[in-house]
Scaffold this motif. Structure first.
Motif, PDB file in Angstrom:
ATOM      1  N   ASP A 100       0.898  -1.460  -0.126  1.00 38.06           N
ATOM      2  CA  ASP A 100      -0.021  -0.082   0.075  1.00 38.06           C
ATOM      3  C   ASP A 100       0.869   1.098  -0.120  1.00 38.06           C
ATOM      4  OD1 ASP A 100      -1.920   1.958   0.341  1.00 38.06           O
ATOM      5  OD2 ASP A 100      -3.081   0.714   1.508  1.00 38.06           O
ATOM      6  N   TYR A 101       0.685   2.028  -0.955  1.00 37.58           N
ATOM      7  CA  TYR A 101       1.520   3.196  -1.119  1.00 37.58           C
ATOM      8  C   TYR A 101       0.904   4.652  -0.603  1.00 37.58           C
ATOM      9  CZ  TYR A 101       4.068   0.476  -4.378  1.00 37.58           C
ATOM     10  OH  TYR A 101       5.360  -0.512  -5.035  1.00 37.58           O
ATOM     11  N   ASN A 102      -0.136   4.315   0.189  1.00 43.66           N
ATOM     12  CA  ASN A 102      -0.880   5.544   0.269  1.00 43.66           C
ATOM     13  C   ASN A 102      -0.975   5.440   2.117  1.00 43.66           C
ATOM     14  OD1 ASN A 102      -2.684   7.660   1.146  1.00 43.66           O
ATOM     15  ND2 ASN A 102      -4.046   7.257  -0.658  1.00 43.66           N
ATOM     16  N   PRO A 103      -0.382   6.521   2.746  1.00 47.19           N
ATOM     17  CA  PRO A 103      -0.371   6.323   4.106  1.00 47.19           C
ATOM     18  C   PRO A 103      -1.863   6.612   4.764  1.00 47.19           C
ATOM     19  CG  PRO A 103       1.390   7.856   3.409  1.00 47.19           C
ATOM     20  CD  PRO A 103       0.655   7.361   2.174  1.00 47.19           C
ATOM     21  N   GLN A 104      -2.506   7.300   3.883  1.00 50.58           N
ATOM     22  CA  GLN A 104      -3.931   7.523   4.222  1.00 50.58           C
ATOM     23  C   GLN A 104      -4.819   6.565   4.373  1.00 50.58           C
ATOM     24  OE1 GLN A 104      -5.532  11.107   4.711  1.00 50.58           O
ATOM     25  NE2 GLN A 104      -6.850   9.679   5.669  1.00 50.58           N
ATOM     26  N   PHE A 148       3.060  13.711  -3.227  1.00 48.83           N
ATOM     27  CA  PHE A 148       3.901  12.651  -2.733  1.00 48.83           C
ATOM     28  C   PHE A 148       4.671  12.024  -3.730  1.00 48.83           C
ATOM     29  CE2 PHE A 148       2.451  14.288   1.163  1.00 48.83           C
ATOM     30  CZ  PHE A 148       1.955  13.433   1.826  1.00 48.83           C
ATOM     31  N   LEU A 149       4.046  11.863  -5.012  1.00 50.83           N
ATOM     32  CA  LEU A 149       4.146  11.001  -6.198  1.00 50.83           C
ATOM     33  C   LEU A 149       5.365  11.668  -7.078  1.00 50.83           C
ATOM     34  CD1 LEU A 149       0.802   9.726  -6.805  1.00 50.83           C
ATOM     35  CD2 LEU A 149       2.485   8.745  -5.244  1.00 50.83           C
ATOM     36  N   ARG A 150       6.002  10.895  -7.553  1.00 49.73           N
ATOM     37  CA  ARG A 150       7.066  11.134  -8.665  1.00 49.73           C
ATOM     38  C   ARG A 150       6.077  10.776  -9.778  1.00 49.73           C
ATOM     39  NH1 ARG A 150      12.488  11.969  -8.379  1.00 49.73           N
ATOM     40  NH2 ARG A 150      13.167  11.801  -6.103  1.00 49.73           N
ATOM     41  N   PRO A 151       5.545  11.532 -10.784  1.00 50.03           N
ATOM     42  CA  PRO A 151       4.777  11.508 -11.885  1.00 50.03           C
ATOM     43  C   PRO A 151       5.548  10.313 -13.015  1.00 50.03           C
ATOM     44  CG  PRO A 151       4.893  13.625 -11.732  1.00 50.03           C
ATOM     45  CD  PRO A 151       5.933  12.911 -10.777  1.00 50.03           C
ATOM     46  N   GLU A 152       6.945  10.284 -13.194  1.00 51.75           N
ATOM     47  CA  GLU A 152       7.314   9.461 -14.044  1.00 51.75           C
ATOM     48  C   GLU A 152       7.176   7.991 -13.453  1.00 51.75           C
ATOM     49  OE1 GLU A 152       8.912  11.820 -12.424  1.00 51.75           O
ATOM     50  OE2 GLU A 152      10.884  11.254 -11.522  1.00 51.75           O
ATOM     51  N   MET A 153       7.117   7.858 -12.190  1.00 53.00           N
ATOM     52  CA  MET A 153       7.218   6.556 -11.552  1.00 53.00           C
ATOM     53  C   MET A 153       5.895   6.209 -10.861  1.00 53.00           C
ATOM     54  SD  MET A 153      10.760   6.150 -10.150  1.00 53.00           S
ATOM     55  CE  MET A 153      10.757   7.649  -8.882  1.00 53.00           C
ATOM     56  N   ALA A 154       5.065   6.743 -10.714  1.00 52.79           N
ATOM     57  CA  ALA A 154       3.954   6.809  -9.617  1.00 52.79           C
ATOM     58  C   ALA A 154       4.069   5.949  -8.641  1.00 52.79           C
ATOM     59  CB  ALA A 154       2.762   6.041 -10.590  1.00 52.79           C
ATOM     60  N   SER A 155       5.080   6.467  -7.888  1.00 50.09           N
ATOM     61  CA  SER A 155       5.834   5.894  -6.813  1.00 50.09           C
ATOM     62  C   SER A 155       6.087   7.018  -5.736  1.00 50.09           C
ATOM     63  CB  SER A 155       7.028   4.903  -6.977  1.00 50.09           C
ATOM     64  OG  SER A 155       7.581   4.435  -5.797  1.00 50.09           O
ATOM     65  N   PRO A 156       5.685   6.622  -4.389  1.00 53.36           N
ATOM     66  CA  PRO A 156       5.777   7.697  -3.331  1.00 53.36           C
ATOM     67  C   PRO A 156       7.272   8.094  -2.952  1.00 53.36           C
ATOM     68  CG  PRO A 156       5.312   5.648  -2.441  1.00 53.36           C
ATOM     69  CD  PRO A 156       5.242   5.468  -3.851  1.00 53.36           C
ATOM     70  N   ARG A 157       7.486   9.454  -2.795  1.00 55.55           N
ATOM     71  CA  ARG A 157       8.844   9.676  -2.325  1.00 55.55           C
ATOM     72  C   ARG A 157       9.011   9.150  -0.786  1.00 55.55           C
ATOM     73  NH1 ARG A 157      11.529  14.400  -4.806  1.00 55.55           N
ATOM     74  NH2 ARG A 157      12.234  14.699  -2.790  1.00 55.55           N
ATOM     75  N   PRO A 158       9.951   8.612  -0.426  1.00 57.26           N
ATOM     76  CA  PRO A 158      10.171   8.029   0.831  1.00 57.26           C
ATOM     77  C   PRO A 158      10.709   9.157   1.926  1.00 57.26           C
ATOM     78  CG  PRO A 158      11.957   6.998  -0.643  1.00 57.26           C
ATOM     79  CD  PRO A 158      10.747   7.771  -1.280  1.00 57.26           C
ATOM     80  N   ASP A 159      10.958  10.360   1.337  1.00 52.57           N
ATOM     81  CA  ASP A 159      11.329  11.404   2.185  1.00 52.57           C
ATOM     82  C   ASP A 159      10.073  11.854   2.867  1.00 52.57           C
ATOM     83  OD1 ASP A 159      10.830  12.282  -0.440  1.00 52.57           O
ATOM     84  OD2 ASP A 159      11.489  14.220   0.369  1.00 52.57           O
ATOM     85  N   VAL A 160       9.005  11.965   2.022  1.00 49.42           N
ATOM     86  CA  VAL A 160       7.736  12.421   2.620  1.00 49.42           C
ATOM     87  C   VAL A 160       7.107  11.287   3.139  1.00 49.42           C
ATOM     88  CG1 VAL A 160       5.449  13.488   1.693  1.00 49.42           C
ATOM     89  CG2 VAL A 160       7.685  13.890   0.622  1.00 49.42           C
TER      90      VAL A 160
END
Length: 277
Positions: free
Chosen positions: A7-11, A86-98
């Motif tokens: 799950d990539y969404n903390p919410q 939080f997402l990088r559009p080119e990867m659709a993956s969350p930034r871990p720093d956030v």
């Protein structure tokens, strides 16, 4: 056991964790809840008058933690629109720093309330394509390429750096990762438990999939917590080629799971006695 999807969404993780306490049976979680904390207060308010002062302190601490996370996730809004940031559009993956701090806080809150006794958080996919520009704005490229560029075997000669600056970049990124691991340990240690604290009664394992290029030679695994006295702490062991599944079996055994093997049958069964108290 049942495999859980990533799950990539903390919410979404937050909502799933507290859905049973926050949602009325006839409405959706986001429909009429107002605030997760409001529902938690209603359900736990009467309980706090029946428990000891020590347990009441745990409840208060847990509610405070929930409120803090809820605020950071956008409160009781009907969604987390800010998550797109939080997402990088080119990867659709969350930034871990956030997101990583949020996941750490969610794990700590879940353990404090005994909502689960097992949790995992992955800092990246199998190929880490983040550039870690939050560690150093001058960084470009990707972590995965850096790890391949650290060393290159040239015949029988010593290793040399194949990508200038790669070793320094990997070291800084791994330092940042280790700080997050330490943050989780600190959070768990601050939560009182029946005896000691939650960290004392847990096993928190940090590892990376590979050590050098695509090999497992000299892979370093860190394990904190003694699982209620079942594991030794303050030691360093070279297990000399033993498959890592035996460490996982050791942890499972310390947690009371009756098993002699984790993973495929081609790997050795049994536990690592060097780590057992």
């Amino acid at each position: 056991g049942k495999r859980l999807d990533v799950d990539y969404n903390p919410q979404a993780v937050f909502d799933r964790m507290y859905k049973s306490a926050a949602a009325a049976p006839s409405v959706g979680l986001e429909g009429k809840r107002g605030s997760v904390l409001d529902y938690m207060n209603k359900s736990l308010g009467s309980l706090s008058t029946l428990v000891s002062a020590e347990d009441k302190q745990k409840l208060d601490q847990h509610l405070t933690s929930i409120k803090e996370i809820e605020k950071r996730l956008g409160g009781s809004s009907t969604g987390c629109g800010a998550f797109e940031d939080f997402l990088r559009p080119e990867m659709a993956s969350p930034r871990p720093d956030v997101t990583l701090d949020l996941y750490i806080d969610l794990i700590a809150a879940a353990f404090a309330c005994d909502l689960t006794r097992v949790a995992s958080v992955q800092m990246s996919a199998g190929h880490d394509f983040h550039d870690y520009d939050w560690v150093d704005p001058s960084y470009s490229g990707e972590f995965h390429s850096w790890t391949h560029g650290i060393v290159e075997q040239v015949g029988d000669s010593a290793d040399r750096e194949a990508l200038p600056g790669a070793a320094q970049r990997v070291a800084k990124a791994m330092t940042w990762r280790s700080e997050k691991y330490a943050r989780l340990l600190t959070k768990l240690k601050a939560i009182p438990d029946v005896e000691g604290n939650v960290l004392d009664n847990s096993g928190v394992l940090w590892w990376t999939e590979t050590a050098r290029a695509h090999t497992y030679t000299n892979a370093t695994w860190l394990l904190a917590g003694n699982m209620g006295g079942s594991l030794k702490t303050g030691i360093r062991r070279d297990v000399k080629g033993v498959h890592h599944n035996q460490l996982l079996t050791t942890i499972a055994s310390a947690a009371g799971v009756n098993t002699t093997r984790i993973g495929d049958d081609v790997y050795d069964a049994g536990t690592l006695g060097a780590f057992e108290a």
